[in-house]
Design an enzyme around this catalytic site. Structure first.
Site, PDB file in Angstrom:
ATOM      1  N   PHE A 101       0.854  -1.194   0.000  1.00  0.00           N
ATOM      2  CA  PHE A 101       0.000   0.000   0.000  1.00  0.00           C
ATOM      3  C   PHE A 101       0.891   1.246   0.000  1.00  0.00           C
ATOM      4  O   PHE A 101       1.888   1.296   0.699  1.00  0.00           O
ATOM      5  CB  PHE A 101      -0.880  -0.018   1.258  1.00  0.00           C
ATOM      6  CG  PHE A 101      -2.136   0.803   1.150  1.00  0.00           C
ATOM      7  CD1 PHE A 101      -3.362   0.196   0.960  1.00  0.00           C
ATOM      8  CD2 PHE A 101      -2.083   2.189   1.265  1.00  0.00           C
ATOM      9  CE1 PHE A 101      -4.523   0.960   0.875  1.00  0.00           C
ATOM     10  CE2 PHE A 101      -3.237   2.960   1.186  1.00  0.00           C
ATOM     11  CZ  PHE A 101      -4.467   2.342   0.988  1.00  0.00           C
TER      12      PHE A 101
ATOM     13  N   ALA B 186      -0.111  -1.664   5.993  1.00  0.00           N
ATOM     14  CA  ALA B 186       0.567  -1.514   7.290  1.00  0.00           C
ATOM     15  C   ALA B 186      -0.114  -2.341   8.385  1.00  0.00           C
ATOM     16  O   ALA B 186       0.542  -2.804   9.315  1.00  0.00           O
ATOM     17  CB  ALA B 186       0.595  -0.048   7.683  1.00  0.00           C
TER      18      ALA B 186
ATOM     19  N   ALA C  86       3.659   3.088   4.893  1.00  0.00           N
ATOM     20  CA  ALA C  86       3.310   4.513   4.849  1.00  0.00           C
ATOM     21  C   ALA C  86       1.810   4.643   5.063  1.00  0.00           C
ATOM     22  O   ALA C  86       1.018   4.124   4.267  1.00  0.00           O
ATOM     23  CB  ALA C  86       3.708   5.112   3.503  1.00  0.00           C
ATOM     24  N   VAL C  87       1.442   5.295   6.158  1.00  0.00           N
ATOM     25  CA  VAL C  87       0.024   5.535   6.418  1.00  0.00           C
ATOM     26  C   VAL C  87      -0.191   7.050   6.324  1.00  0.00           C
ATOM     27  O   VAL C  87       0.448   7.822   7.026  1.00  0.00           O
ATOM     28  CB  VAL C  87      -0.391   5.008   7.812  1.00  0.00           C
ATOM     29  CG1 VAL C  87      -1.913   5.025   7.935  1.00  0.00           C
ATOM     30  CG2 VAL C  87       0.130   3.600   8.044  1.00  0.00           C
TER      31      VAL C  87
ATOM     32  N   THR D  65      -7.366   8.440   4.215  1.00  0.00           N
ATOM     33  CA  THR D  65      -8.170   7.419   4.862  1.00  0.00           C
ATOM     34  C   THR D  65      -8.857   7.909   6.124  1.00  0.00           C
ATOM     35  O   THR D  65      -8.262   8.654   6.907  1.00  0.00           O
ATOM     36  CB  THR D  65      -7.329   6.170   5.217  1.00  0.00           C
ATOM     37  OG1 THR D  65      -8.145   5.279   5.968  1.00  0.00           O
ATOM     38  CG2 THR D  65      -6.102   6.520   6.006  1.00  0.00           C
TER      39      THR D  65
ATOM     40  N   HIS E 109      -9.768   5.738   8.318  1.00  0.00           N
ATOM     41  CA  HIS E 109      -9.360   4.860   9.423  1.00  0.00           C
ATOM     42  C   HIS E 109      -7.855   4.903   9.675  1.00  0.00           C
ATOM     43  O   HIS E 109      -7.245   3.969  10.177  1.00  0.00           O
ATOM     44  CB  HIS E 109      -9.882   3.431   9.245  1.00  0.00           C
ATOM     45  CG  HIS E 109      -9.449   2.717   8.012  1.00  0.00           C
ATOM     46  ND1 HIS E 109      -9.876   3.031   6.751  1.00  0.00           N
ATOM     47  CD2 HIS E 109      -8.622   1.666   7.864  1.00  0.00           C
ATOM     48  CE1 HIS E 109      -9.330   2.217   5.884  1.00  0.00           C
ATOM     49  NE2 HIS E 109      -8.549   1.380   6.526  1.00  0.00           N
TER      50      HIS E 109
ATOM     51  N   PHE F  41      10.244   0.191  13.840  1.00  0.00           N
ATOM     52  CA  PHE F  41       9.065   0.880  13.305  1.00  0.00           C
ATOM     53  C   PHE F  41       9.499   1.864  12.225  1.00  0.00           C
ATOM     54  O   PHE F  41       9.728   3.045  12.484  1.00  0.00           O
ATOM     55  CB  PHE F  41       8.358   1.605  14.457  1.00  0.00           C
ATOM     56  CG  PHE F  41       7.053   2.244  14.082  1.00  0.00           C
ATOM     57  CD1 PHE F  41       5.973   1.482  13.643  1.00  0.00           C
ATOM     58  CD2 PHE F  41       6.878   3.615  14.173  1.00  0.00           C
ATOM     59  CE1 PHE F  41       4.767   2.068  13.303  1.00  0.00           C
ATOM     60  CE2 PHE F  41       5.672   4.220  13.844  1.00  0.00           C
ATOM     61  CZ  PHE F  41       4.615   3.442  13.409  1.00  0.00           C
TER      62      PHE F  41
ATOM     63  N   ARG G 197      10.187  12.334   3.462  1.00  0.00           N
ATOM     64  CA  ARG G 197      10.879  11.444   4.414  1.00  0.00           C
ATOM     65  C   ARG G 197      11.381  10.167   3.762  1.00  0.00           C
ATOM     66  O   ARG G 197      11.904   9.279   4.441  1.00  0.00           O
ATOM     67  CB  ARG G 197       9.942  11.103   5.572  1.00  0.00           C
ATOM     68  CG  ARG G 197       9.619  12.343   6.389  1.00  0.00           C
ATOM     69  CD  ARG G 197       8.568  12.115   7.435  1.00  0.00           C
ATOM     70  NE  ARG G 197       7.964  13.410   7.804  1.00  0.00           N
ATOM     71  CZ  ARG G 197       6.975  13.557   8.648  1.00  0.00           C
ATOM     72  NH1 ARG G 197       6.445  12.512   9.235  1.00  0.00           N
ATOM     73  NH2 ARG G 197       6.488  14.752   8.905  1.00  0.00           N
TER      74      ARG G 197
HETATM   75  N1  INI Z   1      -2.559   0.716   4.580  1.00  0.00           N
HETATM   76  C1  INI Z   1      -1.395   1.412   4.574  1.00  0.00           C
HETATM   77  O1  INI Z   1      -0.319   0.807   4.639  1.00  0.00           O
HETATM   78  N2  INI Z   1      -1.413   2.764   4.484  1.00  0.00           N
HETATM   79  C2  INI Z   1      -2.564   3.471   4.403  1.00  0.00           C
HETATM   80  O2  INI Z   1      -2.511   4.734   4.323  1.00  0.00           O
HETATM   81  C3  INI Z   1      -3.784   2.768   4.379  1.00  0.00           C
HETATM   82  N3  INI Z   1      -5.024   3.453   4.241  1.00  0.00           N
HETATM   83  O3  INI Z   1      -5.007   4.586   3.774  1.00  0.00           O
HETATM   84  O4  INI Z   1      -6.103   2.916   4.496  1.00  0.00           O
HETATM   85  C4  INI Z   1      -3.757   1.358   4.495  1.00  0.00           C
HETATM   86  N4  INI Z   1      -4.901   0.641   4.504  1.00  0.00           N
HETATM   87  C5  INI Z   1      -4.918  -0.778   4.310  1.00  0.00           C
HETATM   88  C6  INI Z   1      -4.683  -1.551   5.599  1.00  0.00           C
HETATM   89  O5  INI Z   1      -3.331  -1.466   6.003  1.00  0.00           O
HETATM   90  C7  INI Z   1      -5.016  -3.023   5.434  1.00  0.00           C
HETATM   91  O6  INI Z   1      -4.214  -3.564   4.406  1.00  0.00           O
HETATM   92  C8  INI Z   1      -6.489  -3.261   5.079  1.00  0.00           C
HETATM   93  O7  INI Z   1      -7.317  -2.611   6.018  1.00  0.00           O
HETATM   94  C9  INI Z   1      -6.799  -4.789   5.126  1.00  0.00           C
HETATM   95  O8  INI Z   1      -6.595  -5.321   6.438  1.00  0.00           O
END
Ligand code: INI
Length: 183
Positions: A48, A82, A106-107, A112, A114, A139, A153
């Site tokens: 992701f 993540a 990377a979140v 999102t 969530h 981390f 970053r």
């Molecule tokens: N996963 C990420 O690594 N980064 C994000 O910004 C993100 N967003 O935006 O939702 C994200 N979502 C997916 C999550 O990690 C899971 O793979 C998914 O919820 C299935 O369990």
């Protein structure tokens, strides 16, 4: 009081010189080393936001090579996002006999609703894995407001957070090894 050494810049990192000075005043003073020879390192990387995580991975591999970890001793595992990182880190820590695991992701809040759940669960999951297994788990997951901050970053050079995370992995692996010997 006179013998106390004060650091002028209280926001800086403790220097090598300061650490050397402490060694003369205590029985043991242990720190991690940037010496990767013989270490086995796992890297868990999220698919992701791949434009960012790819750059983090490039930085991490550059650091591992710089600290002389043999490329054959590096295992990279891809996860969907993540949120999935802690489980895979746990599998590697328990089963793969690695010296450290570097987690890259990377979140980005802007994308999102969530964000807090994904970022929070990822961080606390990673901490849990290292406390439960005794294997250092780093981390190296960016948590930012925007993609542009994440790009900043994950650029070239030492400021790349993947580079930093892999360096921490090498330092923590060598530190934990020394602590086991002290035991
Ligand atoms: N996963 C990420 O690594 N980064 C994000 O910004 C993100 N967003 O935006 O939702 C994200 N979502 C997916 C999550 O990690 C899971 O793979 C998914 O919820 C299935 O369990």
């Amino acid at each position: 009081m006179d013998s106390m050494t004060f650091c002028k810049d209280s926001s800086s990192v403790v220097s090598d010189t300061q650490i050397e000075a402490i060694k003369e005043r205590v029985g043991a003073c242990v720190r991690g080393l940037r010496e990767g020879r013989g270490l086995r390192i796992g890297v868990v990387c999220s698919l992701f936001n791949g434009g960012i995580t790819w750059r983090l991975l490039e930085g991490a591999l550059e650091a591992l090579s710089k600290w002389e970890v043999d490329a054959r001793d590096v295992t990279v595992v891809w996860v969907p996002g993540a949120f999935e990182i802690p489980l895979v880190a746990r599998c590697l820590a328990s089963d793969a006999k690695l010296d450290a695991i570097v987690c890259l992701g990377a979140v980005v809040r802007g994308e999102t609703g969530h964000y807090d759940f994904v970022a929070g669960e990822c961080a606390s999951g990673i901490q849990r894995v290292q406390l439960e297994t005794g294997v250092p788990v780093v981390f190296g997951v960016l948590t930012t407001e925007t993609i542009s901050q994440a790009e900043d970053r994950s650029g070239a050079g030492d400021a790349n957070k993947g580079f930093e995370a892999a360096t921490t992995g090498v330092e923590m692996a060598t530190l934990v090894r020394q602590l086991h010997r002290l035991g």
